[in-house]
Scaffold this active site. Structure first.
Site, PDB file in Angstrom:
ATOM      1  N   GLY A  26     -17.846   1.534  19.136  1.00 28.35           N
ATOM      2  CA  GLY A  26     -17.440   2.216  18.189  1.00 28.35           C
ATOM      3  C   GLY A  26     -16.372   1.700  17.364  1.00 28.35           C
ATOM      4  O   GLY A  26     -15.888   0.582  17.800  1.00 28.35           O
ATOM      5  N   MET A  31     -13.064   2.370  16.267  1.00 24.02           N
ATOM      6  CA  MET A  31     -11.856   2.361  17.114  1.00 24.02           C
ATOM      7  C   MET A  31     -11.858   1.143  18.047  1.00 24.02           C
ATOM      8  O   MET A  31     -10.769   0.488  18.358  1.00 24.02           O
ATOM      9  CB  MET A  31     -11.594   3.756  17.729  1.00 24.02           C
ATOM     10  CG  MET A  31     -10.320   3.807  18.443  1.00 24.02           C
ATOM     11  SD  MET A  31      -8.938   3.661  17.512  1.00 24.02           S
ATOM     12  CE  MET A  31      -8.229   5.389  17.383  1.00 24.02           C
ATOM     13  N   GLN A  36       6.130  -8.618   3.731  1.00 23.71           N
ATOM     14  CA  GLN A  36       5.797  -8.198   2.187  1.00 23.71           C
ATOM     15  C   GLN A  36       7.220  -8.349   1.401  1.00 23.71           C
ATOM     16  O   GLN A  36       6.866  -8.896   0.404  1.00 23.71           O
ATOM     17  CB  GLN A  36       5.326  -6.811   2.380  1.00 23.71           C
ATOM     18  CG  GLN A  36       4.139  -6.464   3.017  1.00 23.71           C
ATOM     19  CD  GLN A  36       3.888  -5.165   3.255  1.00 23.71           C
ATOM     20  OE1 GLN A  36       4.667  -4.374   3.558  1.00 23.71           O
ATOM     21  NE2 GLN A  36       2.488  -4.776   3.428  1.00 23.71           N
ATOM     22  N   CYS A  84       1.004  -1.075  -0.180  1.00 26.86           N
ATOM     23  CA  CYS A  84      -0.075  -0.046  -0.052  1.00 26.86           C
ATOM     24  C   CYS A  84       0.806   1.268   0.175  1.00 26.86           C
ATOM     25  O   CYS A  84       0.467   2.201  -0.498  1.00 26.86           O
ATOM     26  CB  CYS A  84      -0.966  -0.282   1.324  1.00 26.86           C
ATOM     27  SG  CYS A  84      -0.244  -0.295   2.729  1.00 26.86           S
ATOM     28  N   ASN A  85       2.125   1.070   0.528  1.00 28.29           N
ATOM     29  CA  ASN A  85       2.949   2.599   0.448  1.00 28.29           C
ATOM     30  C   ASN A  85       4.220   2.279  -0.628  1.00 28.29           C
ATOM     31  O   ASN A  85       4.682   3.276  -0.507  1.00 28.29           O
ATOM     32  CB  ASN A  85       3.678   2.411   1.953  1.00 28.29           C
ATOM     33  CG  ASN A  85       2.625   2.934   2.945  1.00 28.29           C
ATOM     34  OD1 ASN A  85       1.835   3.702   2.738  1.00 28.29           O
ATOM     35  ND2 ASN A  85       2.817   2.134   4.005  1.00 28.29           N
TER      36      ASN A  85
END
Lengths: 431, 280
Positions: free
Chosen positions: A197, A199, A126, A49-50
């Site tokens: 929630g 989070m 990864q 993803c980066n």
């Protein structure tokens, strides 16, 4: 050795660009096959993803003069064509490294020194997955095999010899860190979840890993309580029993959307007076807060809110930065070791060939000499003459071998090739 | 060999442990262990050769320090990342230092351990009180750590800074076990001591050390009541434990009537005295 890295990361491209250059699923399979067949090279593609990076390598035979067929421009064109993008639009977002720079870059990446969160643990996995994918496709050859294996060792060294990966850098895992400062064992602990929630879900996931005895969930909406309880393997309890629950549980995770505290100081004092269990650790990650902050005493009631957890995370990140320098030293050390080892492998055949060549010439000359001086020399004389020629041979070889070894440490492929070429030509080592 | 030998080792070990707080390097931990271990060895040799009387401050404090030194090494090996030595070593150093300062009152010539002169009951009496005292020392260390950890949690100090301590639950458990085990040992020891006193016709019952020991025993009992009867926990119990430990130190600083008796009765030519046969 010809080694290139071409790619983009969060440093050079926004997520919209990285998405377009990423390789997913069968795209990755096609790309590996296309790279290796088009350029007759080794290839590994790292797509996360980066970052999106292409690692391309070729082992140049030191006894031949095979031209360099894959270069940065060719790779940029390949990348753009593969994704159907305009080369000129893609080019500004890309970076490239070659030879020793490429080695260092991979070691940095695998050690998480180039990650968005330094010291994060995912990148090593990864990199490993990217290498294994290349192995499946047989697109990784001897160079990339050696390089990626070494990268794993480097990542392991950095992780174990520095503190770069210590501590938790997510708010939810920082919550568990705090809870561990209060409690030692969790098999006899009960966790109360208040609210539902988003989070809270991630934090609850980390808390579940502690394997508590029980999880109970309460919510103003019984249906939501049931949903959360079902998701975490807990038990839903009516909202009206909140006070009773607070006297019995050990850890509270509160994540409601209430506009003001649901447990005030006065209310909590009554609850605390009825508690007979040990300390209560409260993770109040709601905004606005659910618990009155005045109930925190660090002893029987330990209350941590979202600011505390974020502060912990920031402190952990700051601490990790102190370990970057030692980690960089390890990467540099290992990069030099890899390059020296690779050069030895590359120079080995040349040195061997040179030695064999001179050896055969020496033997021919001494044979000729002994046949002409037949009968005139004693055994001791023959031994002495052979020794003298051997000494001459070694002294003659010492210069070229030392020069090649010294040039290896210069880390410049061009210089190494020039010297190798010179040795081939000077000693007629070409086939 | 003198007390200074092992005292110096423990001081160096403490210095290394404190240094480790600021520069956490494994080599400092190893060096601290080695110097602490050297101190323990030196102290063991000293106690074996000199055999200071257990009934006096000197002997009692040295033996207590010796047991705590073993506790320090064991804890340091088990909890290598924690600031274990920073808490235990000062207690050891304090006891050795106090022993050295007060040791003039109990010269070794007063008879050594002379176990062959002791009745079994006297041996058991001393051993039980000694072990009970060790328990309170451990409780004290756990309490001190607890108060500091609770303070850090209250102040929300970032977890990776400074001291690394055990969590609250573990420290509370350590304290609880130490005190809970100490009390029956002390009780039994006191009862045997009272029995010995009665046998000797209540001789020495007015001695300050006896009364100090009784007050200490009552304080430990009160501490247990506070914990199990009133269900006080955490910081409150830790503070109580520290107060009781202070009473223990006060008690240890007084001369034992048997020790005083031994000092008054000069040893004969063989270094023997009329043993610690008097009631405590």
């Amino acid at each position: 050795m010809i080694l290139h890295v071409l790619g983009c990361s969060y440093r050079t491209a926004v997520v919209g660009v990285r998405e377009k250059l990423a390789f997913q699923g069968e795209q990755l399979d096609r790309a590996l096959d296309a790279l290796t067949s088009r350029f007759d090279c080794e290839a590994v593609i790292l797509s996360t993803c980066n970052r999106v990076e292409l690692y391309v390598g070729q082992v140049v035979d030191s006894l031949s003069s095979k031209a360099d067929t894959v270069g940065p421009s060719a790779l940029i064109n390949f990348l753009a064509e593969f994704h159907g993008l305009d080369v000129e639009k893609v080019r500004p977002h890309l970076y490239q490294y070659q030879q020793s720079g490429a080695v260092r870059h991979l070691f940095h990446v695998a050690s998480s020194l180039d990650s968005l969160v330094i010291g994060e643990g995912q990148i090593a996995g990864q990199v490993k997955a990217a290498y294994e994918k290349a192995q499946e496709h047989s697109s990784a050859g001897p160079l990339l095999h050696a390089l990626f294996r070494h990268a794993r060792q480097v990542a392991r060294r950095v992780r174990t010899e520095t503190g770069i990966s210590k501590g938790h850098v997510s708010v939810s895992s920082a919550a568990v860190d705090y809870v561990r400062q209060v409690f030692d064992h969790f098999a006899d602990k009960t966790i109360l979840v208040i609210g539902a929630g988003k989070m809270g879900e991630l934090t609850l996931k980390h808390l579940k890993e502690l394997r508590p005895r029980k999880i109970v969930v309460t919510n103003r909406s019984p249906e939501k309580a049931q949903t959360v309880a079902h998701g975490c393997g807990g038990e839903a309890v009516p909202w009206e029993k909140l006070d009773e629950l607070l006297t019995q549980v050990d850890i509270v995770l509160s994540t409601t959307g209430a506009p003001e505290p649901i447990v005030t100081l006065e209310r909590y004092q009554k609850i605390a007076a009825r508690r007979t269990r040990g300390p209560l650790a409260i993770l109040d990650i709601a905004v606005p807060r659910d618990f009155d902050p005045r109930i925190h005493d660090g002893d029987q009631t330990c209350l941590f809110n979202i600011d505390d957890l974020q502060r912990l995370r920031d402190a952990t990140l700051a601490e990790r930065l102190k370990h970057v320098s030692p980690a960089e030293s390890i990467v540099e050390q290992e990069a030099k070791a890899f390059l020296a080892d690779w050069a030895r492998r590359r120079n080995g055949p040349v040195i061997q060939r040179l030695t064999q060549d001179l050896e055969s010439k020496r033997q021919a000359v001494t044979r000729n000499l002994f046949s002409k001086l037949n009968g005139k020399l004693s055994d001791a004389d023959r031994k002495y003459i052979e020794g003298a020629f051997r000494l001459l041979q070694n002294q003659f070889l010492h210069g070229p071998i030392s020069a090649l070894t010294e040039e290896t440490h210069a880390q410049e492929a061009a210089a190494q090739h020039t010297l190798l070429d010179a040795l081939r030509k000077l000693f007629r080592l070409q086939e | 060999m003198t007390v200074v030998c092992f005292l110096a080792s423990y001081l160096v070990a403490l210095g290394l442990e404190i240094w480790r707080l600021f520069r956490p390097r494994p080599i400092l931990w190893v060096l601290a262990l080695l110097t602490g271990g050297a101190g323990l060895v030196a102290q063991t040799i000293y106690l074996t050769v000199q055999q200071p009387p257990l009934v006096g401050q000197f002997g009692w404090m040295l033996f207590t320090a010796w047991i705590l030194a073993i506790f320090y090494l064991g804890g340091s090996l088990h909890h290598s990342q924690l600031a274990w030595g920073v808490f235990v070593l000062p207690v050891i150093i304090g006891l050795v230092g106090l022993a050295a300062l007060g040791g003039a009152l109990d010269p070794p010539e007063s008879g050594g351990l002379l176990l062959e002169n002791w009745t079994p009951f006297q041996l058991v009496h001393v051993a039980l009180l000694f072990l009970g005292g060790i328990g309170m020392c451990v409780g004290f260390v756990a309490s001190l750590m607890y108060l500091i950890q609770a303070h850090r949690l209250k102040a929300k100090v970032p977890l990776r800074h400074g001291l690394k301590l055990l969590n609250l639950e573990r420290l509370e458990e350590m304290n609880r076990r130490a005190v809970t085990l100490s009390f029956p040992l002390l009780t039994l020891g006191m009862l045997i001591g009272l029995g010995l006193m009665f046998v000797k016709g209540l001789s020495g019952w007015t001695d300050p050390r006896i009364w100090a020991a009784l007050i200490f025993w009552l304080a430990v009992g009160l501490l247990l009541y506070v914990r199990y009867g009133l269900h006080l926990r955490g910081r409150q119990v830790a503070v109580w434990t520290i107060v009781v430990f202070a009473l223990l130190l006060g008690c240890l600083s007084l001369s034992h009537p048997v020790g005083q008796g031994s000092a008054r009765e000069k040893p004969d030519g063989l270094g023997r005295v009329d043993g610690p046969g008097e009631a405590p």
